[in-house]
Design an enzyme around this catalytic site. Structure first.
Site, short mmCIF file in Angstrom:
data_model
loop_
_atom_site.label_atom_id
_atom_site.label_comp_id
_atom_site.label_asym_id
_atom_site.label_seq_id
_atom_site.Cartn_x
_atom_site.Cartn_y
_atom_site.Cartn_z
CG HIS A 4 -31.03 -23.37 45.88
ND1 HIS A 4 -30.41 -24.59 46.00
CD2 HIS A 4 -31.63 -23.13 47.07
CE1 HIS A 4 -30.65 -25.07 47.22
NE2 HIS A 4 -31.38 -24.21 47.88
CD GLU A 13 -30.22 -21.34 50.90
OE1 GLU A 13 -31.07 -21.73 51.68
OE2 GLU A 13 -30.18 -21.71 49.71
C1 PEP Z 1 -32.30 -24.79 50.93
O1 PEP Z 1 -32.01 -25.70 50.18
O2 PEP Z 1 -32.59 -23.67 50.48
C2 PEP Z 1 -32.31 -25.05 52.36
C3 PEP Z 1 -32.15 -24.05 53.17
O3 PEP Z 1 -32.47 -26.36 52.73
P1 PEP Z 1 -32.54 -26.94 54.23
O4 PEP Z 1 -33.39 -26.01 55.05
O5 PEP Z 1 -33.16 -28.28 54.08
O6 PEP Z 1 -31.16 -27.00 54.73
#
Ligand code: PEP
Length: 250
Positions: free
Chosen positions: A94, A164
């Site tokens: 992550h 992400e």
């Molecule tokens: C994450 O940190 O994996 C994430 C997707 O956070 P958020 O949904 O708050 O953007």
């Protein structure tokens, strides 16, 4: 189990929070099928969540594992221990771990191997920074993260990748859904062409997903699901997103 919607609770939770979350979730969840849902609580609550979900088919996972399975590693938790507690998956790499804990690509590759050895599904998180996005480096950054993260991994029975963008996490900003779709397609192509022995089960989108915008992402073919941080802390909101997922992807 086809894990498609994962709640990342980060450093949040308590026994009371966990119980209330499920009460709120079940008030708003309209479908019987729970098999595509996963929750990654802080590791200390994995057992509590396993107990709370004993009558429900919701996967529990960890947010991280160590690069070793045992030894002099004070404070760490191994993939075999997570698996021993009946958890089924683990997040790996992550962006908060890469940034705040200096996790390297070599460590991430070791963790993927460890998870695979213990039959935990690794959820490899990749994503570009704001600057890399502005410099049009998204594709090359993601390709490098995939190549380094899967380096040395021979056969992986089940892999999930979460795309992400770092600039979208917790910011309320997101890429356009068609941009996410083409990035997911690129990720699938890279894994298929460079890692034929890796079975990529899904590519999830993560970054400011909520019940208002989820439909636009889930309408895209190459978006198989989502990894959700902030919005997953509210059981009712997570249920609304799960309802939308079921409507669009079943
Ligand atoms: C994450 O940190 O994996 C994430 C997707 O956070 P958020 O949904 O708050 O953007």
């Amino acid at each position: 189990m086809s894990l498609r919607l994962i709640a990342n609770w980060k450093l949040n939770g308590s026994k009371e929070f966990n119980q209330k979350w499920f009460r709120d979730f079940f008030k708003s969840y309209k479908v019987d099928d729970l098999s595509f849902l996963g929750i990654a609580p802080p590791s200390i609550y994995i057992n509590h969540l396993i107990q709370l979900t004993s009558d429900h088919n919701i996967a529990i996972g960890s947010q991280n594992i160590d690069i070793f399975s045992s030894g002099a590693r004070t404070g760490e938790i191994s993939s075999s221990m997570v698996s021993d507690m009946s958890a089924e998956f683990t997040l790996i790499g992550h962006s908060e771990r890469r940034e705040f804990f200096n996790e390297s690509d070599d460590e991430i590759a070791s963790k993927i191997n460890e998870a695979n050895k213990s039959s935990l599904i690794p959820v490899l998180c990749i994503g570009e920074s704001d600057q890399e996005n502005l410099n049009n480096q998204t594709h090359s950054v993601l390709q490098a993260q995939i190549n380094k993260g899967l380096k040395g991994c021979e056969t992986i029975n089940s892999l999930i990748i979460a795309y992400e963008p770092i600039w979208a996490i917790g910011s309320g900003k997101t890429p356009k859904s068609n941009e996410i779709n083409s990035i997911h397609q690129m990720i699938k192509d890279v894994v298929q062409s460079s890692f034929p022995k890796v079975s990529l089960k899904a590519v999830l989108y993560g970054g400011s997903v909520n019940s208002e915008n989820a439909a636009s992402f889930f309408s895209e073919d190459a978006v198989d699901g989502a990894l959700i941080g902030g919005a997953s802390l509210n059981g009712e909101e997570f249920a609304l997103i799960a309802n939308i997922y079921k409507d669009l992807k079943s």
